[in-house]
Design an enzyme around this catalytic site. Structure first.
Site, PDB file in Angstrom:
ATOM      1  N   SER A 107      85.026  71.293 -31.720  1.00 35.68           N
ATOM      2  CA  SER A 107      84.042  70.707 -32.628  1.00 35.68           C
ATOM      3  C   SER A 107      82.914  71.676 -32.933  1.00 35.68           C
ATOM      4  CB  SER A 107      83.465  69.440 -31.993  1.00 35.68           C
ATOM      5  OG  SER A 107      82.373  68.958 -32.718  1.00 35.68           O
ATOM      6  N   TYR A 123      78.956  64.798 -25.258  1.00 36.08           N
ATOM      7  CA  TYR A 123      80.192  65.020 -26.012  1.00 36.08           C
ATOM      8  C   TYR A 123      80.381  66.505 -26.307  1.00 36.08           C
ATOM      9  CZ  TYR A 123      83.352  65.509 -29.931  1.00 36.08           C
ATOM     10  OH  TYR A 123      84.364  65.937 -30.750  1.00 36.08           O
ATOM     11  N   LYS A 133      83.266  69.263 -24.791  1.00 35.94           N
ATOM     12  CA  LYS A 133      84.122  70.137 -25.596  1.00 35.94           C
ATOM     13  C   LYS A 133      83.910  71.602 -25.209  1.00 35.94           C
ATOM     14  CE  LYS A 133      86.432  67.413 -28.391  1.00 35.94           C
ATOM     15  NZ  LYS A 133      87.898  67.420 -28.445  1.00 35.94           N
TER      16      LYS A 133
END
Length: 336
Positions: A123, A147, A151
Site C-alpha cells: 500500500s 494498518y 504492511k
C-alpha cells in the site's frame, strides 16, 4: 496454477478475471472476513472458466500445507489482509495477527512447498505524509497507523527472506486508490467493514442512500482546496498484477513498484465526475480536515512501466461510470 489469497475481495476477484483471461489456472482461497463467495461465482460466469476454491484463513498452517500438497502451484498473489478505517486504531493486535502473522505463515507454507514466486499486495499508506509528489519507491517510509505499519512490517520480512535466500522472486506492489468495477457490472466493491473511499460515498449519495457527502477540509494548499489523490481503475490494477507476475516468471528477480495512475484528482473533481456520469447532483458539506491527512498524494509509476510495461489506461470518468454501473445493477452488493 496461481494461488490467489483473498480472492473473493474487491481487488482479488478482478485480478482472478485477468488471470483467467490470460490463460492462468486459478486456485482461490478466502475466509470471507470482508468478502463474498458470490464474487467468484460471477468471475466464473464472466470468464466462462472454473476456479478451484478453498475456504481458508492464511493463518491456518495445516490447511495451507494440505492445499499446497494437493495442487501444483507455480506462484502466489497475496491479497489476504484486513483494512477498515478507524478499526485498526482500536484493534492493532488483530491487524498484526492477520497482516503480519498471516503473511509469515503463508511464506512458511510456500517455503515448505518449494514455491518461490510471490506477489505481495502492499500500500501507498506506508509513505505516510509524503514529503513531495509524485512519490517514488525510494521515498522515506513513514507508516502513520497500525494498518500501514503492518504492511511495512510484512515488506521488511519479505526483504529479509530474499536476503537469506536469493532463490525467492518476490514482487511488492504498492498501490494507491483503486476505483471502478468490472465493465460488466457483475463484480465490484462490496465491503462489510466501514469503507474509506470517496467513490463509495459519492455513489451512495447518487443512489439516495445518503443525503450528502462529507468533505473533510477545503483549505488544503491545492487548486480547489480539497485533497488530491491518485486513483486508478481496478481493472488497470488487476492487469498490473498479471504483468508483474509474468515478469517474475520470465526474469526471476523481485522488485518493489508503485501502481498508480500518476495523476491527481481532487475530492471536488471526483464529485463533479460522478455528477457528469450519473446526471444526478451530489450534495456535500465541508467539515474540518483530519489531522493526519496528506494534501497531495500521487504515484510515480514509471518503474512499473520500465520493468514490465504497465501503465494505467482508464480515465476518472470511466472509473465513475463503471462504479456507478455496479452500484445500480447491484444495489445490495452481492446480497441478492
Amino acid at each position: 496454477m496461481i494461488l490467489v489469497t483473498g480472492a473473493c475481495g474487491y481487488i482479488g476477484s478482478h485480478t482472478c478475471i485477468e488471470l483467467l483471461e490470460r490463460g492462468y489456472p486459478v486456485l482461490a482461497i478466502d475466509n470471507y472476513a470482508n468478502s463474498s463467495r458470490e464474487a467468484l461465482f460471477r468471475v466464473e460466469e464472466i470468464t466462462d472458466k472454473g476456479v478451484a476454491f478453498h475456504q481458508c484463513d492464511i493463518r491456518d498452517r495445516m490447511l495451507l500445507n494440505r492445499i499446497f500438497s494437493d495442487y501444483s502451484i507455480d506462484g502466489v498473489i497475496h491479497f489476504a489482509g484486513i483494512k477498515a478505517s478507524g478499526e485498526y486504531l482500536s484493534e492493532p493486535l488483530r491487524y498484526f495477527s492477520v497482516n503480519v502473522g498471516g503473511t509469515v505463515t503463508l511464506m512458511q507454507a510456500l517455503s515448505d512447498a518449494g514455491v518461490k514466486h510471490m506477489l505481495y499486495s502492499s500500500s501507498a499508506n506506508m509513505y505516510g505524509q509524503a514529503e513531495s509528489a509524485p512519490v517514488s519507491e525510494s521515498a522515506r517510509l513513514s507508516a502513520a497507523n497500525p494498518y500501514g505499519r503492518s504492511k511495512l512490517m510484512a515488506e521488511v520480512i519479505l526483504a529479509d527472506l530474499v536476503r537469506a535466500d536469493p532463490n525467492w522472486s518476490i514482487g511488492v506492489l504498492r498501490y494507491f486508490n483503486p476505483a471502478g468495477a468490472h465493465p460488466s457490472g457483475r463484480i465490484g466493491e462490496d465491503p462489510k467493514d466501514i469503507p474509506n473511499n470517496i467513490m463509495f460515498y459519492a455513489a451512495q449519495v447518487a443512489a439516495g442512500e445518503l443525503d450528502k457527502l462529507t468533505i473533510f477540509g477545503d483549505d488544503y494548499p491545492t487548486e480547489d482546496g480539497t485533497q488530491v489523490s491518485d486513483y486508478l481503475h481496478v481493472m488497470d490494477l488487476a492487469r498490473g498484477h498479471v504483468d508483474a507476475l509474468a515478469y517474475l516468471f520470465t526474469q526471476g528477480k523481485g522488485f518493489t513498484v508503485n501502481l498508480g495512475s500518476g495523476k491527481g484528482y481532487s475530492v471536488l473533481e471526483i464529485i463533479r465526475a460522478f455528477e457528469r456520469v450519473t446526471g444526478l447532483p451530489i450534495p456535500y458539506e465541508i467539515k474540518s480536515r483530519k489531522v493526519a491527512d496528506t494534501p497531495v498524494c500521487i504515484a510515480n509509476p514509471s518503474l512499473a512501466t520500465s520493468l514490465f510495461g504497465w501503465k494505467a489506461e482508464h480515465t476518472l470518468d470511466e472509473m465513475c461510470t463503471d462504479y456507478w454501473r455496479w452500484v445500480t445493477m447491484n444495489p445490495n452488493g452481492y446480497k441478492e
